[in-house]
Write a protein that holds these residues in place. Sequence first.
Motif, PDB file in Angstrom:
ATOM      1  N   ALA A  96       0.810  -1.220   0.000  1.00 30.50           N
ATOM      2  CA  ALA A  96       0.000   0.000   0.000  1.00 30.50           C
ATOM      3  C   ALA A  96       0.842   1.268   0.000  1.00 30.50           C
ATOM      4  CB  ALA A  96      -0.937   0.000   1.211  1.00 30.50           C
ATOM      5  N   HIS A  97       2.019   1.223   0.579  1.00 29.75           N
ATOM      6  CA  HIS A  97       2.843   2.425   0.703  1.00 29.75           C
ATOM      7  C   HIS A  97       3.977   2.464  -0.331  1.00 29.75           C
ATOM      8  CE1 HIS A  97       0.712   3.344   4.376  1.00 29.75           C
ATOM      9  NE2 HIS A  97       1.006   2.141   4.853  1.00 29.75           N
ATOM     10  N   LYS A  98       3.916   1.626  -1.347  1.00 30.90           N
ATOM     11  CA  LYS A  98       4.996   1.598  -2.317  1.00 30.90           C
ATOM     12  C   LYS A  98       5.017   2.861  -3.155  1.00 30.90           C
ATOM     13  CE  LYS A  98       7.106  -1.009  -6.088  1.00 30.90           C
ATOM     14  NZ  LYS A  98       7.071  -2.212  -6.958  1.00 30.90           N
ATOM     15  N   SER A  99       6.238   3.369  -3.404  1.00 28.06           N
ATOM     16  CA  SER A  99       6.451   4.490  -4.320  1.00 28.06           C
ATOM     17  C   SER A  99       7.175   3.963  -5.549  1.00 28.06           C
ATOM     18  CB  SER A  99       7.286   5.578  -3.643  1.00 28.06           C
ATOM     19  OG  SER A  99       7.776   6.513  -4.593  1.00 28.06           O
ATOM     20  N   TRP A 100       6.560   4.090  -6.717  1.00 32.15           N
ATOM     21  CA  TRP A 100       7.210   3.584  -7.932  1.00 32.15           C
ATOM     22  C   TRP A 100       8.527   4.323  -8.193  1.00 32.15           C
ATOM     23  CZ3 TRP A 100       8.439   6.941 -11.767  1.00 32.15           C
ATOM     24  CH2 TRP A 100       7.778   8.175 -11.810  1.00 32.15           C
ATOM     25  N   LEU A 101       8.623   5.592  -7.794  1.00 29.63           N
ATOM     26  CA  LEU A 101       9.845   6.360  -8.019  1.00 29.63           C
ATOM     27  C   LEU A 101      10.952   5.919  -7.070  1.00 29.63           C
ATOM     28  CD1 LEU A 101      11.254   8.655  -9.514  1.00 29.63           C
ATOM     29  CD2 LEU A 101      10.299  10.253  -7.828  1.00 29.63           C
ATOM     30  N   LEU A 102      10.617   5.779  -5.806  1.00 26.05           N
ATOM     31  CA  LEU A 102      11.619   5.351  -4.827  1.00 26.05           C
ATOM     32  C   LEU A 102      12.085   3.926  -5.092  1.00 26.05           C
ATOM     33  CD1 LEU A 102      13.166   6.149  -2.272  1.00 26.05           C
ATOM     34  CD2 LEU A 102      11.245   5.272  -0.927  1.00 26.05           C
ATOM     35  N   SER A 103      11.205   3.111  -5.671  1.00 25.42           N
ATOM     36  CA  SER A 103      11.567   1.716  -5.930  1.00 25.42           C
ATOM     37  C   SER A 103      12.731   1.596  -6.911  1.00 25.42           C
ATOM     38  CB  SER A 103      10.356   0.943  -6.463  1.00 25.42           C
ATOM     39  OG  SER A 103      10.007   1.347  -7.773  1.00 25.42           O
ATOM     40  N   ILE A 104      12.916   2.595  -7.773  1.00 27.45           N
ATOM     41  CA  ILE A 104      14.036   2.565  -8.716  1.00 27.45           C
ATOM     42  C   ILE A 104      15.354   2.530  -7.957  1.00 27.45           C
ATOM     43  CG2 ILE A 104      15.218   3.852 -10.543  1.00 27.45           C
ATOM     44  CD1 ILE A 104      12.507   4.969 -11.372  1.00 27.45           C
ATOM     45  N   PHE A 105      15.438   3.294  -6.875  1.00 32.05           N
ATOM     46  CA  PHE A 105      16.671   3.348  -6.093  1.00 32.05           C
ATOM     47  C   PHE A 105      16.755   2.186  -5.100  1.00 32.05           C
ATOM     48  CE2 PHE A 105      15.752   7.636  -7.522  1.00 32.05           C
ATOM     49  CZ  PHE A 105      16.973   8.036  -8.033  1.00 32.05           C
ATOM     50  N   GLU A 106      15.624   1.802  -4.531  1.00 35.59           N
ATOM     51  CA  GLU A 106      15.627   0.658  -3.619  1.00 35.59           C
ATOM     52  C   GLU A 106      16.091  -0.604  -4.329  1.00 35.59           C
ATOM     53  OE1 GLU A 106      11.694   0.353  -2.089  1.00 35.59           O
ATOM     54  OE2 GLU A 106      11.937   1.988  -0.645  1.00 35.59           O
ATOM     55  N   ALA A 107      15.686  -0.757  -5.582  1.00 38.55           N
ATOM     56  CA  ALA A 107      16.032  -1.964  -6.330  1.00 38.55           C
ATOM     57  C   ALA A 107      17.537  -2.127  -6.496  1.00 38.55           C
ATOM     58  CB  ALA A 107      15.354  -1.938  -7.706  1.00 38.55           C
ATOM     59  N   MET A 108      18.297  -1.015  -6.440  1.00 39.72           N
ATOM     60  CA  MET A 108      19.744  -1.078  -6.599  1.00 39.72           C
ATOM     61  C   MET A 108      20.428  -1.729  -5.409  1.00 39.72           C
ATOM     62  SD  MET A 108      20.572   2.676  -8.213  1.00 39.72           S
ATOM     63  CE  MET A 108      19.485   3.434  -9.436  1.00 39.72           C
ATOM     64  N   PHE A 109      19.679  -1.984  -4.325  1.00 40.85           N
ATOM     65  CA  PHE A 109      20.256  -2.593  -3.131  1.00 40.85           C
ATOM     66  C   PHE A 109      19.634  -3.958  -2.824  1.00 40.85           C
ATOM     67  CE2 PHE A 109      20.898   1.945  -2.752  1.00 40.85           C
ATOM     68  CZ  PHE A 109      22.211   2.038  -2.320  1.00 40.85           C
ATOM     69  N   LEU A 110      18.862  -4.493  -3.747  1.00 42.71           N
ATOM     70  CA  LEU A 110      18.200  -5.781  -3.543  1.00 42.71           C
ATOM     71  C   LEU A 110      18.836  -6.856  -4.416  1.00 42.71           C
ATOM     72  CD1 LEU A 110      14.463  -4.591  -3.589  1.00 42.71           C
ATOM     73  CD2 LEU A 110      15.977  -4.861  -1.608  1.00 42.71           C
ATOM     74  N   VAL A 164       7.593  -7.889 -14.302  1.00 36.62           N
ATOM     75  CA  VAL A 164       8.606  -8.647 -13.582  1.00 36.62           C
ATOM     76  C   VAL A 164       9.471  -7.675 -12.776  1.00 36.62           C
ATOM     77  CG1 VAL A 164      10.600 -10.170 -13.781  1.00 36.62           C
ATOM     78  CG2 VAL A 164       8.667 -10.441 -15.338  1.00 36.62           C
ATOM     79  N   PRO A 165       9.597  -7.863 -11.466  1.00 36.49           N
ATOM     80  CA  PRO A 165      10.441  -6.966 -10.660  1.00 36.49           C
ATOM     81  C   PRO A 165      11.891  -7.001 -11.122  1.00 36.49           C
ATOM     82  CG  PRO A 165       9.005  -8.285  -9.254  1.00 36.49           C
ATOM     83  CD  PRO A 165       8.894  -8.863 -10.630  1.00 36.49           C
ATOM     84  N   ASN A 166      12.471  -5.824 -11.287  1.00 31.06           N
ATOM     85  CA  ASN A 166      13.883  -5.697 -11.630  1.00 31.06           C
ATOM     86  C   ASN A 166      14.643  -5.300 -10.373  1.00 31.06           C
ATOM     87  OD1 ASN A 166      13.246  -6.253 -14.265  1.00 31.06           O
ATOM     88  ND2 ASN A 166      13.371  -4.140 -14.964  1.00 31.06           N
ATOM     89  N   LEU A 167      15.666  -6.058 -10.040  1.00 35.50           N
ATOM     90  CA  LEU A 167      16.414  -5.771  -8.831  1.00 35.50           C
ATOM     91  C   LEU A 167      17.864  -6.152  -9.007  1.00 35.50           C
ATOM     92  CD1 LEU A 167      16.046  -8.673  -6.375  1.00 35.50           C
ATOM     93  CD2 LEU A 167      14.416  -8.535  -8.232  1.00 35.50           C
ATOM     94  N   GLY A 168      18.701  -5.529  -8.198  1.00 37.78           N
ATOM     95  CA  GLY A 168      20.123  -5.819  -8.241  1.00 37.78           C
ATOM     96  C   GLY A 168      20.939  -4.569  -8.531  1.00 37.78           C
ATOM     97  N   ALA A 169      22.176  -4.600  -8.044  1.00 41.43           N
ATOM     98  CA  ALA A 169      23.088  -3.473  -8.252  1.00 41.43           C
ATOM     99  C   ALA A 169      23.833  -3.574  -9.564  1.00 41.43           C
ATOM    100  CB  ALA A 169      24.086  -3.410  -7.093  1.00 41.43           C
ATOM    101  N   SER A 170      23.574  -4.614 -10.348  1.00 42.51           N
ATOM    102  CA  SER A 170      24.389  -4.869 -11.534  1.00 42.51           C
ATOM    103  C   SER A 170      24.292  -3.770 -12.582  1.00 42.51           C
ATOM    104  CB  SER A 170      24.012  -6.216 -12.160  1.00 42.51           C
ATOM    105  OG  SER A 170      22.625  -6.266 -12.422  1.00 42.51           O
ATOM    106  N   GLY A 171      23.140  -3.074 -12.693  1.00 42.18           N
ATOM    107  CA  GLY A 171      23.037  -2.001 -13.660  1.00 42.18           C
ATOM    108  C   GLY A 171      23.960  -0.850 -13.323  1.00 42.18           C
ATOM    109  N   ALA A 172      23.951  -0.441 -12.044  1.00 40.74           N
ATOM    110  CA  ALA A 172      24.846   0.625 -11.608  1.00 40.74           C
ATOM    111  C   ALA A 172      26.304   0.179 -11.699  1.00 40.74           C
ATOM    112  CB  ALA A 172      24.502   1.034 -10.175  1.00 40.74           C
ATOM    113  N   ILE A 173      26.578  -1.070 -11.319  1.00 36.10           N
ATOM    114  CA  ILE A 173      27.945  -1.582 -11.395  1.00 36.10           C
ATOM    115  C   ILE A 173      28.408  -1.676 -12.842  1.00 36.10           C
ATOM    116  CG2 ILE A 173      29.401  -3.591 -10.887  1.00 36.10           C
ATOM    117  CD1 ILE A 173      27.601  -4.092  -8.445  1.00 36.10           C
ATOM    118  N   ALA A 174      27.494  -1.977 -13.759  1.00 36.05           N
ATOM    119  CA  ALA A 174      27.850  -2.004 -15.178  1.00 36.05           C
ATOM    120  C   ALA A 174      28.371  -0.642 -15.621  1.00 36.05           C
ATOM    121  CB  ALA A 174      26.651  -2.418 -16.016  1.00 36.05           C
TER     122      ALA A 174
END
Length: 289
Positions: A96-110, A164-174
């Motif tokens: 219920a409290h999910k922010s689609w914008l914040l999730s972009i940054f949260e996903a970089m740590f999952l 499909v949820p996208n997660l992982g630091a690999s994009g930033a690490i790339a």
Amino acid sequence: MLRLRDDNPTRGTAWVTLALIALNVAAFLFWEPTFASGPAGEQRQEIFFFCQAEIPWEVTHQNTLGDGGAAAREALREAGFQAAAEDQQVLAQRCAHKSWLLSIFEAMFLHAGFLHIGGNMLFLWIFGNNVEDRLGRIRYLLFYFASGLAATLGQLVIGPNSVVPNLGASGAIAGVLGAYLVMFPRRRVLTLIFFFIITWVYLPAVVVLGAWFILQLYSGVGSIATNVTAGSGVAYFAHIGGFAFGALMALLFFPKEGFARRPPPARPDLMRGRWPARRRFRSDEGWAG
């Protein structure tokens, strides 16, 4: 091939890189339901990723799947969720409290598993400390997150309606890898090769990282041809987008090495079991801006 370290000394401690690694590990161990097991545990993990990770459909529509109404239900149904209405209700309640914008940054740590986070953190440490050393802490941190955003955009272009949820630091690490290739193309990377025999070998960064990028590009194009991008489990175009962004930024704005080629250091298996020591940084090694 397993990359272990590079022959590229730094002038100081890479505190930002260490902090990013620590945050990723902490999120994996203490935030994610990493140790949940059984069917209930798997369901808990799946809901967690839907609630916290970046989902292309949500970014494209600037709304969450739980609050997306009929359009979101249709997207879920097309992705194979047979009980789309019930699934949407669950997401509306649990996320219920999910922010689609914040999730972009949260996903970089999952991360989805121990191998996932282990490989990513190894790459971040090997190549990130040198990029941080040359850019400085603040500029490096901004570059890291900008690379993550570029990676997100790269995957969005290919699958804007994927649920499909996208997660992982690999994009930033790339992005860090792309910058390293341009900044340190002749530096040697200690690589453990498994091919009939197991051996150590030092390879130039341009070979190691260039081969990695070609593999991502080949796999990404192949996933389009077979129409499996959304469900392949690997966001190839996030890797491609992050890497291209990092290489371009380094080419245009970052300092690049200007000294001549040097002979590779000794291999560990030829040093009677001694691990190769890092050379101390020499201030006379030239740089071209």
